[in-house]
Design a protein around this motif. Structure first.
Motif, PDB file in Angstrom:
ATOM      1  N   ILE A  16       0.948  -1.133   0.014  1.00 37.25           N
ATOM      2  CA  ILE A  16      -0.016   0.022   0.176  1.00 37.25           C
ATOM      3  C   ILE A  16       0.806   1.365   0.149  1.00 37.25           C
ATOM      4  N   GLY A  17       2.130   1.042  -0.666  1.00 41.79           N
ATOM      5  CA  GLY A  17       2.839   2.165  -0.700  1.00 41.79           C
ATOM      6  C   GLY A  17       4.012   1.979  -1.662  1.00 41.79           C
ATOM      7  N   THR A  18       5.108   2.592  -1.678  1.00 38.70           N
ATOM      8  CA  THR A  18       6.262   2.443  -2.386  1.00 38.70           C
ATOM      9  C   THR A  18       7.278   1.534  -1.912  1.00 38.70           C
ATOM     10  N   TYR A  19       6.851   0.199  -1.923  1.00 39.11           N
ATOM     11  CA  TYR A  19       7.609  -0.713  -1.192  1.00 39.11           C
ATOM     12  C   TYR A  19       7.372  -2.117  -1.730  1.00 39.11           C
ATOM     13  N   SER A  20       8.149  -3.302  -1.656  1.00 37.35           N
ATOM     14  CA  SER A  20       7.981  -4.393  -2.041  1.00 37.35           C
ATOM     15  C   SER A  20       7.330  -5.516  -1.011  1.00 37.35           C
ATOM     16  N   GLN A  21       6.743  -6.340  -1.172  1.00 33.23           N
ATOM     17  CA  GLN A  21       6.392  -7.549  -0.209  1.00 33.23           C
ATOM     18  C   GLN A  21       7.761  -8.126   0.360  1.00 33.23           C
ATOM     19  N   ALA A  22       8.683  -8.186  -0.116  1.00 34.18           N
ATOM     20  CA  ALA A  22      10.011  -8.489   0.036  1.00 34.18           C
ATOM     21  C   ALA A  22      10.944  -8.552  -0.825  1.00 34.18           C
ATOM     22  N   VAL A  23      12.300  -8.387  -0.649  1.00 31.04           N
ATOM     23  CA  VAL A  23      13.328  -8.391  -1.436  1.00 31.04           C
ATOM     24  C   VAL A  23      14.199  -9.639  -1.150  1.00 31.04           C
ATOM     25  N   LYS A  24      14.642 -10.242  -1.960  1.00 30.12           N
ATOM     26  CA  LYS A  24      15.629 -11.344  -1.620  1.00 30.12           C
ATOM     27  C   LYS A  24      16.959 -11.127  -2.293  1.00 30.12           C
ATOM     28  N   SER A  32       8.966  -6.999   4.266  1.00 29.31           N
ATOM     29  CA  SER A  32       8.358  -5.823   4.708  1.00 29.31           C
ATOM     30  C   SER A  32       7.543  -6.127   5.619  1.00 29.31           C
ATOM     31  N   GLY A  33       7.056  -5.025   6.349  1.00 30.00           N
ATOM     32  CA  GLY A  33       5.979  -5.215   7.638  1.00 30.00           C
ATOM     33  C   GLY A  33       4.879  -5.599   6.958  1.00 30.00           C
ATOM     34  N   GLN A  34       4.183  -6.498   7.806  1.00 31.13           N
ATOM     35  CA  GLN A  34       2.748  -6.750   7.612  1.00 31.13           C
ATOM     36  C   GLN A  34       1.978  -6.458   8.686  1.00 31.13           C
ATOM     37  N   ILE A  35       0.620  -5.813   8.230  1.00 27.34           N
ATOM     38  CA  ILE A  35      -0.279  -5.539   9.072  1.00 27.34           C
ATOM     39  C   ILE A  35      -1.410  -6.545   8.795  1.00 27.34           C
ATOM     40  N   PRO A  36      -2.654  -6.698   9.578  1.00 20.82           N
ATOM     41  CA  PRO A  36      -3.454  -7.587   9.403  1.00 20.82           C
ATOM     42  C   PRO A  36      -4.758  -7.308   8.544  1.00 20.82           C
ATOM     43  N   LEU A  37      -4.083  -7.096   7.241  1.00 18.15           N
ATOM     44  CA  LEU A  37      -5.012  -7.099   6.273  1.00 18.15           C
ATOM     45  C   LEU A  37      -5.369  -8.443   5.694  1.00 18.15           C
ATOM     46  N   VAL A  38      -6.498  -8.548   5.102  1.00 17.03           N
ATOM     47  CA  VAL A  38      -6.681  -9.882   4.608  1.00 17.03           C
ATOM     48  C   VAL A  38      -6.561  -9.634   3.128  1.00 17.03           C
ATOM     49  N   PRO A  39      -5.750 -10.423   2.427  1.00 16.58           N
ATOM     50  CA  PRO A  39      -5.392 -10.138   1.039  1.00 16.58           C
ATOM     51  C   PRO A  39      -6.490  -9.888   0.121  1.00 16.58           C
ATOM     52  N   ALA A  40      -7.552 -10.725   0.034  1.00 13.15           N
ATOM     53  CA  ALA A  40      -8.458 -10.830  -0.634  1.00 13.15           C
ATOM     54  C   ALA A  40      -9.247  -9.713  -0.769  1.00 13.15           C
ATOM     55  N   LEU A 118      -3.325  -2.941  15.251  1.00 14.62           N
ATOM     56  CA  LEU A 118      -2.750  -2.978  16.354  1.00 14.62           C
ATOM     57  C   LEU A 118      -1.453  -3.851  16.381  1.00 14.62           C
ATOM     58  N   ILE A 119      -1.110  -4.150  15.646  1.00  9.34           N
ATOM     59  CA  ILE A 119       0.066  -4.957  15.320  1.00  9.34           C
ATOM     60  C   ILE A 119       0.663  -5.157  13.956  1.00  9.34           C
ATOM     61  N   GLU A 120       2.231  -4.858  13.679  1.00 10.25           N
ATOM     62  CA  GLU A 120       2.861  -5.026  12.680  1.00 10.25           C
ATOM     63  C   GLU A 120       3.916  -6.052  12.894  1.00 10.25           C
ATOM     64  N   ALA A 121       4.429  -6.875  11.849  1.00 13.06           N
ATOM     65  CA  ALA A 121       5.688  -7.481  11.862  1.00 13.06           C
ATOM     66  C   ALA A 121       6.479  -7.433  10.594  1.00 13.06           C
ATOM     67  N   ASP A 122       7.821  -7.320  10.850  1.00 15.24           N
ATOM     68  CA  ASP A 122       8.553  -7.649   9.429  1.00 15.24           C
ATOM     69  C   ASP A 122       9.678  -8.489   9.855  1.00 15.24           C
ATOM     70  N   ALA A 123      10.395  -8.762   8.996  1.00 15.21           N
ATOM     71  CA  ALA A 123      11.407 -10.055   9.274  1.00 15.21           C
ATOM     72  C   ALA A 123      12.593 -10.029   8.476  1.00 15.21           C
ATOM     73  N   ILE A 124      13.684 -10.828   8.620  1.00 15.95           N
ATOM     74  CA  ILE A 124      14.609 -11.217   7.873  1.00 15.95           C
ATOM     75  C   ILE A 124      14.823 -12.580   7.859  1.00 15.95           C
ATOM     76  N   ALA A 125      15.026 -13.233   6.773  1.00 16.12           N
ATOM     77  CA  ALA A 125      14.932 -14.602   6.726  1.00 16.12           C
ATOM     78  C   ALA A 125      16.336 -15.025   6.145  1.00 16.12           C
ATOM     79  N   VAL A 126      17.104 -16.111   6.264  1.00 16.03           N
ATOM     80  CA  VAL A 126      17.694 -16.811   5.524  1.00 16.03           C
ATOM     81  C   VAL A 126      17.606 -18.290   4.951  1.00 16.03           C
ATOM     82  N   ILE A 127      17.528 -18.342   3.703  1.00 16.19           N
ATOM     83  CA  ILE A 127      16.789 -19.449   3.030  1.00 16.19           C
ATOM     84  C   ILE A 127      17.955 -20.248   2.436  1.00 16.19           C
TER      85      ILE A 127
END
Length: 127
Positions: A16-24, A32-40, A118-127
């Motif tokens: 909902i802005g100038t960002y990607s869901q994630a960058v690998k 990127s941060g996820q808030i509790p939106l229902v995707p559909a 009320l909550i948002e979370a972002d993360a870093i993962a190593v695959i």
């Protein structure tokens, strides 16, 4: 040589802005941060904190899966809460999504989140 890819899935809310869901980048994924939106619907799942927390982790799951991983690949998790009194609920909800060894984590109290989440979370993962 750096291998950089933008990650996108319709199984998580659209940006909902100038960002990607994630960058690998190589084998590291920056979610990127996820808030509790229902995707559909792109609407908040509910006003209930527990339901919002579950939706946030569902959204993170969808994005990390689109990157070729899963929640166990997360090494650093940041959680933003508009009310730190909800911290024990976050621990309960997280227990349903994560197994030991748990990722490193920060829980940060903040004044406001997009769409009054009320909550948002972002993360870093190593695959």
């Amino acid at each position: 040589m750096t291998n950089k890819a933008t990650i996108h899935t319709d199984q998580a809310p659209a940006a909902i802005g100038t960002y990607s869901q994630a960058v690998k980048v190589n084998n590291t994924v920056y979610l990127s941060g996820q808030i509790p939106l229902v995707p559909a619907t792109m609407e908040m799942v509910s006003d209930d904190f527990t339901e919002q927390a579950h939706q946030v982790f569902k959204n993170l799951t969808a994005v990390i899966q689109a990157a070729g991983g899963n929640l166990k690949d997360i090494v650093k998790l940041n959680i933003y809460l508009t009310d730190l009194a909800n911290f024990p609920i976050v621990n309960e909800v997280m227990a349903g999504y994560f197994e030991k060894p748990y990722p490193a984590r920060a829980a940060i109290g903040i004044n406001q989140l997009p769409k009054d989440a009320l909550i948002e979370a972002d993360a870093i993962a190593v695959i």
